[in-house]
Design a protein around this motif. Structure first.
Motif, PDB file in Angstrom:
ATOM      1  N   SER A 169       0.884  -1.380  -0.029  1.00 33.41           N
ATOM      2  CA  SER A 169       0.014   0.117  -0.052  1.00 33.41           C
ATOM      3  C   SER A 169       0.777   1.221   0.047  1.00 33.41           C
ATOM      4  N   ARG A 170       2.090   1.150   0.431  1.00 36.28           N
ATOM      5  CA  ARG A 170       2.896   2.431   0.327  1.00 36.28           C
ATOM      6  C   ARG A 170       3.793   2.393  -0.757  1.00 36.28           C
ATOM      7  N   VAL A 171       3.646   1.418  -1.758  1.00 35.73           N
ATOM      8  CA  VAL A 171       4.389   1.509  -3.147  1.00 35.73           C
ATOM      9  C   VAL A 171       3.712   2.318  -4.038  1.00 35.73           C
ATOM     10  N   SER A 172       4.150   3.537  -4.526  1.00 36.00           N
ATOM     11  CA  SER A 172       3.278   4.297  -5.403  1.00 36.00           C
ATOM     12  C   SER A 172       2.913   3.815  -6.726  1.00 36.00           C
ATOM     13  N   GLY A 173       1.894   3.929  -7.129  1.00 36.29           N
ATOM     14  CA  GLY A 173       1.317   3.620  -8.370  1.00 36.29           C
ATOM     15  C   GLY A 173       0.726   2.004  -8.403  1.00 36.29           C
ATOM     16  N   THR A 174       0.593   1.807  -7.233  1.00 37.64           N
ATOM     17  CA  THR A 174      -0.042   0.460  -6.960  1.00 37.64           C
ATOM     18  C   THR A 174      -1.394   0.593  -6.409  1.00 37.64           C
ATOM     19  N   VAL A 175      -2.366  -0.363  -6.765  1.00 30.69           N
ATOM     20  CA  VAL A 175      -3.618  -0.374  -6.317  1.00 30.69           C
ATOM     21  C   VAL A 175      -3.851  -2.067  -6.069  1.00 30.69           C
ATOM     22  N   GLN A 176      -4.343  -2.278  -4.578  1.00 28.54           N
ATOM     23  CA  GLN A 176      -4.347  -3.671  -4.150  1.00 28.54           C
ATOM     24  C   GLN A 176      -5.944  -3.881  -4.245  1.00 28.54           C
ATOM     25  N   SER A 177      -6.467  -5.067  -4.763  1.00 31.10           N
ATOM     26  CA  SER A 177      -7.533  -5.597  -4.376  1.00 31.10           C
ATOM     27  C   SER A 177      -7.754  -7.078  -4.328  1.00 31.10           C
ATOM     28  N   VAL A 178      -8.744  -7.714  -4.485  1.00 28.07           N
ATOM     29  CA  VAL A 178      -8.952  -9.034  -4.222  1.00 28.07           C
ATOM     30  C   VAL A 178      -9.647  -9.924  -5.120  1.00 28.07           C
ATOM     31  N   LEU A 179      -9.094 -11.139  -5.714  1.00 30.25           N
ATOM     32  CA  LEU A 179      -9.690 -11.830  -6.737  1.00 30.25           C
ATOM     33  C   LEU A 179     -10.137 -13.257  -5.980  1.00 30.25           C
TER      34      LEU A 179
END
Length: 236
Positions: free
Chosen positions: A106-116
């Protein structure tokens, strides 16, 4: 702020959390509500969608399925999970390194996290919320089992949802899936995306490598290894 150019999709069960006891109890209640009979045998769950598990569970218990079973079973399962909200905290657990890995990404710029996930959305959100993992994930754009979809189709759906919300394009190569079963490896590759496979479910590291996972980790405990793996596979 850096442009959003990387999408990380997490499997939930046996990758981020272990809520096996609660899941079986919820299935038993939903099965009894739907069929009027006690659950004797639950179908294998790794890498499967809820609809696959439900249909196979019905067959294992000698239930002749009809078109009415799935639309009755899924809301019953959602209610059964909601009734066990406290049990998720009491008997569920976050797997080693999962919380740290989500927080670090979540602190890595440019990154979106979600679930599959193969889970229905109501159950998936409850698991993550009650075990304190929802904060680092955008659960609006995830891929969930809300009908009869394959995990590969759900991956593409999550990628499309994320692109629409963030007004960008997450390509196959800028999306990475993190999961724990050979079936997840297959789904990622059908959808054209790389996968980091973790041996925290029923599959061994050797089985995950044999399935074709680009990266295999024993667990999520090494946060730096997770970050390096995501950076090497998901190209913005």
């Amino acid at each position: 702020m850096a442009a959003l150019n990387r999408l990380v999709l997490w499997n939930i069960d046996h990758t981020l959390v272990d809520v096996g006891r609660v899941t079986r109890e919820a299935y038993a209640e939903a099965f009894r509500h739907t069929t009027g009979r006690p659950l004797v045998r639950l179908a294998p769950t790794p890498g499967r969608t809820e609809s696959e598990i439900i249909f196979e569970t019905l067959a294992f218990n000698d239930i002749v399925t009809t078109d009415d079973h799935l639309p009755a079973f899924m809301p019953a399962l959602a209610r059964a999970f909601e009734a066990r909200r406290a049990d998720l905290k009491a008997h569920g657990r976050v797997l080693p390194g999962a919380r740290e890995a989500v927080a670090a990404l979540s602190r890595v710029s440019g990154t979106v996290q979600s679930v599959l996930t193969g889970s229905i959305q109501a159950g998936a959100v409850l698991k993550l919320t009650e075990l304190g993992l929802a904060g680092g994930l955008d659960l609006e754009v995830g891929g969930y089992e809300n009908g009869v979809y394959s995990k590969a189709a759900l991956l593409e759906l999550a990628r499309s949802r994320a692109g629409e919300k963030y007004r960008t394009r997450f390509t196959e190569s800028s999306t990475v899936y993190i999961a724990d079963s050979p079936r997840d490896v297959q789904a990622a590759h059908i959808a054209g995306s790389p996968i980091i496979a973790v041996a925290t479910g029923s599959a061994t590291e050797a089985e995950l490598r044999s399935a074709g996972a680009e990266v295999v980790l024993p667990t999520l405990a090494d946060t730096d290894a997770v970050l390096r793996s995501v950076a090497s596979l998901a190209h913005g």
